[in-house]
Design a protein around this motif. Sequence first.
Motif, PDB file in Angstrom:
ATOM      1  N   HIS A  93       0.818  -1.202   0.000  1.00  0.00           N
ATOM      2  CA  HIS A  93       0.000   0.000   0.000  1.00  0.00           C
ATOM      3  C   HIS A  93       0.861   1.265   0.000  1.00  0.00           C
ATOM      4  O   HIS A  93       2.002   1.257   0.456  1.00  0.00           O
ATOM      5  CB  HIS A  93      -0.911   0.022   1.228  1.00  0.00           C
ATOM      6  N   GLU A  94       0.295   2.356  -0.482  1.00  0.00           N
ATOM      7  CA  GLU A  94       0.880   3.679  -0.294  1.00  0.00           C
ATOM      8  C   GLU A  94       0.295   4.250   0.987  1.00  0.00           C
ATOM      9  O   GLU A  94      -0.925   4.241   1.184  1.00  0.00           O
ATOM     10  CB  GLU A  94       0.545   4.600  -1.464  1.00  0.00           C
ATOM     11  N   VAL A  95       1.157   4.744   1.868  1.00  0.00           N
ATOM     12  CA  VAL A  95       0.701   5.271   3.153  1.00  0.00           C
ATOM     13  C   VAL A  95       1.308   6.650   3.369  1.00  0.00           C
ATOM     14  O   VAL A  95       2.517   6.840   3.213  1.00  0.00           O
ATOM     15  CB  VAL A  95       1.111   4.345   4.321  1.00  0.00           C
ATOM     16  N   LYS A  96       0.456   7.600   3.710  1.00  0.00           N
ATOM     17  CA  LYS A  96       0.924   8.918   4.115  1.00  0.00           C
ATOM     18  C   LYS A  96       0.270   9.291   5.434  1.00  0.00           C
ATOM     19  O   LYS A  96      -0.796   8.788   5.783  1.00  0.00           O
ATOM     20  CB  LYS A  96       0.623   9.962   3.038  1.00  0.00           C
ATOM     21  N   ILE A  97       0.948  10.182   6.165  1.00  0.00           N
ATOM     22  CA  ILE A  97       0.519  10.542   7.509  1.00  0.00           C
ATOM     23  C   ILE A  97       0.131  12.019   7.534  1.00  0.00           C
ATOM     24  O   ILE A  97       0.894  12.870   7.066  1.00  0.00           O
ATOM     25  CB  ILE A  97       1.633  10.304   8.546  1.00  0.00           C
TER      26      ILE A  97
END
Length: 399
Positions: A51-55
């Motif tokens: 997955h692509e994950v950003k915070i």
Amino acid sequence: MHAECVQTTKEIIIPFNTMKILLVIDTYDTNNNGTSISAQRFAGVLRKHGHEVKILTTGKPASDKFALKEFKVPVFNDLIHSHGFQFAKVDLDIIREAVQWADVVHCMMPFALETATKLIADELHKPSTAAFHIQPENITSSAGMGKAKLLNDRLYHTFKFLLYQHFNHIHVPSQFMADELIKRGYKAQIHVISNGIDPDFIAAGEKKMEHQPQRDFRDDGLINILMVGRLSKEKRQDVIINAVPLSKYADRIQLIFAGKGPKYRSYVKLGQQLKNPPQFVFLPKPELIDLLLRTDLYIHASDMESEAISCIEAFATGLVPIIANSEESATPQFALDGRSLFAPGRPKDLARSIDYWLDHPQEKTKMEREYVTFAKRYDIDESVRQCEQMFQAAIDENK
């Protein structure tokens, strides 16, 4: 999104849809806050799963982050920082940019940032889920009112009114927390999913069971007893310190507290009564694992916990835990029998439990093996797989 299959060193993970996942959490860049540490590990495993994950969080800008400024609380800001936390300042432009990027939004705290993010997610027709990690008791304990049931109940209802009533899916780390929400009228589908532990702790415990001979506690030498956790009032390290003089092994016990927090000076002073004053450390994962492997008993004295990952990590490495049997804590679920429980806030009862395990080294060795086996069900890969299913359900319902 596209289907993909990810292989780990242990097993083939079932196919899933890869997603752009936005994690929303006020404080992410810290190693002194259990929720933040869990979020970091969670994000890492999600990325390993494709997955692509950003915070969306406070802190320094980064390629995987939508960075917000800190909201400083007058008078209380130093106290908030001492708990390894800071609030995010709501910036609607940055929040909108972050939500627009995502396939699914996961709000991990119950504060202004998450409330604003949920409103924008709904406006942009983006699927969203929530997590309930912050016990009201953890907040009220900072003001010395952790046992104020009416106040804590009011906070549960406030969180529901402001945020959680607007979600169809809520992740909680324990059945204890699920029960707390259900009895207060939370209507969403509640997903009980452990935050999970790094498999390195399990691997260390398995290796220890293969190679480490049984230790006879009647031998000369110090007995290392450890608790991992923030040095705060509700964690009750004071109970452990006060239990040591009541143990028959008092002169040989070396307490070690791994953590930082506002009660540090108080606990240093309290610990001066002991023949071997407590040691206070704050360690990265490899050194923490090494410390766990050199420890003889683990104690978790906290009055209030939504799960207590540090306790799982400890028994995963082959330590018998002694856990406060508190009604406001999920941690007693980890006790395999009553010998691993003591009456919360009662140093005398804790000393009794300490002496039992030190008096029975063969039984202790047997239970160490059982706890290592028990810990395997909390592997973070399995936890993330279950959260992926929750995210996918939210996406499917939003179509």
